[in-house]
Design a protein around this motif. Structure first.
Motif, PDB file in Angstrom:
ATOM      1  N   THR A 145       0.839  -1.201   0.000  1.00 21.70           N
ATOM      2  CA  THR A 145       0.000   0.000   0.000  1.00 21.70           C
ATOM      3  C   THR A 145       0.873   1.250   0.000  1.00 21.70           C
ATOM      4  N   ILE A 174       8.095   0.610  -2.153  1.00 17.08           N
ATOM      5  CA  ILE A 174       8.520  -0.176  -3.318  1.00 17.08           C
ATOM      6  C   ILE A 174       7.445  -1.210  -3.689  1.00 17.08           C
ATOM      7  N   VAL A 231      -1.485  -5.838   0.038  1.00 18.32           N
ATOM      8  CA  VAL A 231      -1.567  -6.091   1.488  1.00 18.32           C
ATOM      9  C   VAL A 231      -0.886  -4.969   2.261  1.00 18.32           C
ATOM     10  N   GLY A 232      -1.618  -4.423   3.241  1.00 20.33           N
ATOM     11  CA  GLY A 232      -1.069  -3.448   4.191  1.00 20.33           C
ATOM     12  C   GLY A 232      -1.860  -3.577   5.477  1.00 20.33           C
ATOM     13  N   ARG A 287      -5.698   3.233   3.680  1.00 23.66           N
ATOM     14  CA  ARG A 287      -4.560   3.280   2.740  1.00 23.66           C
ATOM     15  C   ARG A 287      -4.667   2.151   1.715  1.00 23.66           C
ATOM     16  N   ALA A 323      -3.816  -6.936   6.919  1.00 20.60           N
ATOM     17  CA  ALA A 323      -3.336  -7.914   7.904  1.00 20.60           C
ATOM     18  C   ALA A 323      -2.028  -7.385   8.471  1.00 20.60           C
ATOM     19  N   ASN A 331       7.401  -8.776  -0.275  1.00 18.53           N
ATOM     20  CA  ASN A 331       8.124  -7.498  -0.305  1.00 18.53           C
ATOM     21  C   ASN A 331       8.308  -6.889   1.089  1.00 18.53           C
ATOM     22  N   GLY A 352       9.310  -5.757   4.602  1.00 24.80           N
ATOM     23  CA  GLY A 352      10.577  -5.874   5.335  1.00 24.80           C
ATOM     24  C   GLY A 352      10.791  -4.609   6.117  1.00 24.80           C
ATOM     25  N   THR A 370      15.808  -8.694  -0.474  1.00 24.65           N
ATOM     26  CA  THR A 370      16.958  -8.562   0.413  1.00 24.65           C
ATOM     27  C   THR A 370      17.409  -7.107   0.481  1.00 24.65           C
ATOM     28  N   GLY A 371      18.457  -6.837   1.287  1.00 29.22           N
ATOM     29  CA  GLY A 371      19.002  -5.483   1.410  1.00 29.22           C
ATOM     30  C   GLY A 371      20.338  -5.419   0.700  1.00 29.22           C
ATOM     31  N   GLY A 399      17.795  -1.975  -4.483  1.00 33.38           N
ATOM     32  CA  GLY A 399      18.480  -0.673  -4.450  1.00 33.38           C
ATOM     33  C   GLY A 399      17.813   0.167  -3.379  1.00 33.38           C
ATOM     34  N   ALA A 418      15.452   3.505  -1.934  1.00 35.36           N
ATOM     35  CA  ALA A 418      14.389   4.476  -2.204  1.00 35.36           C
ATOM     36  C   ALA A 418      13.964   5.073  -0.866  1.00 35.36           C
ATOM     37  N   THR A 453      11.465   5.583   1.116  1.00 34.61           N
ATOM     38  CA  THR A 453      10.090   5.096   1.282  1.00 34.61           C
ATOM     39  C   THR A 453       9.560   5.437   2.677  1.00 34.61           C
ATOM     40  N   PRO A 454       8.262   5.163   2.935  1.00 34.79           N
ATOM     41  CA  PRO A 454       7.736   5.367   4.298  1.00 34.79           C
ATOM     42  C   PRO A 454       8.568   4.624   5.345  1.00 34.79           C
TER      43      PRO A 454
END
Ligand SMILES: NC(=O)c1ccc[n+]([C@@H]2O[C@H](COP(=O)([O-])OP(=O)(O)OC[C@H]3O[C@@H](n4cnc5c(N)ncnc54)[C@H](OP(=O)(O)O)[C@@H]3O)[C@@H](O)[C@H]2O)c1
Length: 292
Positions: free
Chosen positions: A21, A24, A42-43, A48, A65, A93, A95, A142-143, A197, A199, A201-202
Motif C-alpha cells: 500500500t 517499493i 496487502v497493508g 490506505r 493484515a 516485499n 521488510g 533482500t538489502g 536498491g 528508495a 520510502t515510508p
C-alpha cells in the motif's frame, strides 16, 4: 517484446504483493497490474489499502493484515485461500528494521519476524495455491549490505543486535537469502531473491538513527536531507522484483539472486554456508509451525 506484449504479459495471473500500500511494494504492484495481472495488495491500514487499490488498475483488490504476527499471516492466507483457487506470483516485499530490539506478540525478534519468518510462513501457507498455478513464482526481498557470516546462535539478535555492518537488519536480509536458497529446492514453485536498491520510502522515513550500525549514524541526517531528492524513484527500485515476477526468461528458474539492475549476481559467501542455511530453515519451521 513489443509494448503491447508487455501489457498482456501477466494476463490471467493472480499476484499477491505484501507491503504494497506504499513504498517499493506499491510500485511493484502497479507495474504487475500494468502487465495485466490481478493484484492483491496487502497493508495494515484499511483506508490506505483501499486508496491504493483504487489508484492501481481495475481488478486490484486489497487485504489488511499485520504480517509481523503469525495470527496476521494465517488470517491473510485464509482470506486469500477463500477467495482464490490459485496464485501465480507471491512477492514477499514486506521488510524493515527495528531498534532497539523488540519481540512480536509471538515472542519472535521483530526484524527477523518481518524479513525472514513472514516470507517463509506465508509461502508455506500459500503453497497449495501456488502449486495449483502452472509455473508459480515467489520473490523475496533482500538489502544491499552483506550481513557477514550467519551465526546460528544469533539469528534473532540474542547475543548482539547492532554492530559494524552486522546490524540485525543486514543479518536478517542475509538470513532471508539463506532461507530462499533452501525454499528454491521445494517442488512446484520457483523461489528467487531481489535486491531493490535504495528508495526514500515510508519505511526509510520512519527508521530511527538507532536502527543503523554505529558507523552509519553520522550520515543519517544527510540521508534525511538528500533522500527525498535523490532516492525518490520507487519504480526503479521495483524493477528487480518485477523482473523476477514477470519476465518470460525467469520462467522455471529457481534459486537465483538479482541485483538492483535486475541482473543475476552471485550469492554472498555467507549464504552458501550450508550449516547456516539449515539453521535459518529449522528456526523458521519451528517458529512458524509450518513446513512446505
Ligand atoms: N527502501 C529501501 O531503500 C530499501 C533498500 C533495500 C531493501 N529494501 C527492502 O525492500 C522492501 C520494501 O521496502 P520499503 O522501503 O518500500 O518498505 P516500507 O516503506 O516499509 O513499506 C511500506 C509498506 O509495508 C506495509 N507494512 C509495514 N508493516 C507492515 C505489517 N506489519 N504488516 C503488513 N503490512 C505492513 C505498509 O502498509 P501500511 O499501510 O500498513 O503502513 C506499506 O504498504 C523491504 O523488504 C525492504 O527491506 C528497501
Amino acid at each position: 517484446m513489443t509494448p503491447g506484449d508487455k501489457e498482456t504479459l501477466m494476463h490471467g495471473k493472480t499476484v499477491l504483493v505484501t507491503g504494497s500500500t506504499g513504498g517499493i511494494g506499491k510500485e511493484t504492484a502497479r507495474a504487475l497490474a500494468a502487465r495485466g495481472a490481478r493484484v492483491i495488495l496487502v497493508g495494515r491500514d484499511r483506508a490506505r489499502a483501499d486508496a491504493a487499490a483504487r489508484e492501481l488498475a481495475s481488478g486490484t483488490t486489497a487485504v489488511t493484515a499485520d504480517l509481523s504476527t503469525l495470527a496476521g499471516l494465517r488470517a491473510l492466507a485464509a482470506e486469500v485461500r477463500a477467495r482464490h483457487d490459485r496464485l501465480d506470483v507471491l512477492v514477499n516485499n514486506l521488510g524493515g528494521m527495528t531498534a532497539p530490539r523488540t519481540l512480536t506478540a509471538d515472542g519472535v525478534e521483530t526484524t527477523f519476524a518481518a524479513n525472514v519468518l513472514a516470507p517463509y510462513t506465508l509461502t508455506c501457507l500459500l503453497l497449495p495455491l501456488l502449486r495449483a498455478a502452472p509455473a508459480a513464482r515467489v520473490v523475496n526481498l533482500t538489502g544491499g549490505i552483506p550481513g557477514g557470516p550467519l551465526d546460528p546462535a544469533n539469528l534473532q539478535g540474542e547475543k548482539r543486535y547492532l554492530g559494524w555492518t552486522f546490524s540485525q537488519y543486514n543479518h536478517a536480509k542475509t538470513a532471508v537469502m539463506a532461507m530462499s536458497r533452501r525454499f528454491a529446492a521445494v517442488d512446484g514453485v520457483s523461489v528467487n531473491v531481489a535486491y531493490p536498491g535504495h528508495a526514500y520510502t515510508p519505511g526509510n522515513r520512519a527508521t530511527t538513527a538507532a536502527a543503523f550500525p554505529y558507523a552509519y549514524r553520522p550520515v543519517v541526517p544527510v540521508v534525511r536531507l538528500l533522500g527525498p531528492r535523490l532516492l525518490n524513484d520507487f519504480a526503479k527500485a521495483a524493477r528487480s522484483s518485477v523482473h523476477l515476477a514477470s519476465s518470460p526468461e525467469m520462467e522455471g528458474v529457481t534459486g537465483v539472486y538479482v541485483d538492483a539492475k535486475a541482473k543475476r549476481a552471485p550469492w554472498p559467501a555467507s549464504v552458501l554456508d550450508e550449516r547456516a542455511c539449515d539453521a535459518v530453515w529449522d528456526l523458521c519451521a519451528r517458529l512458524g509451525g509450518v513446513a512446505p
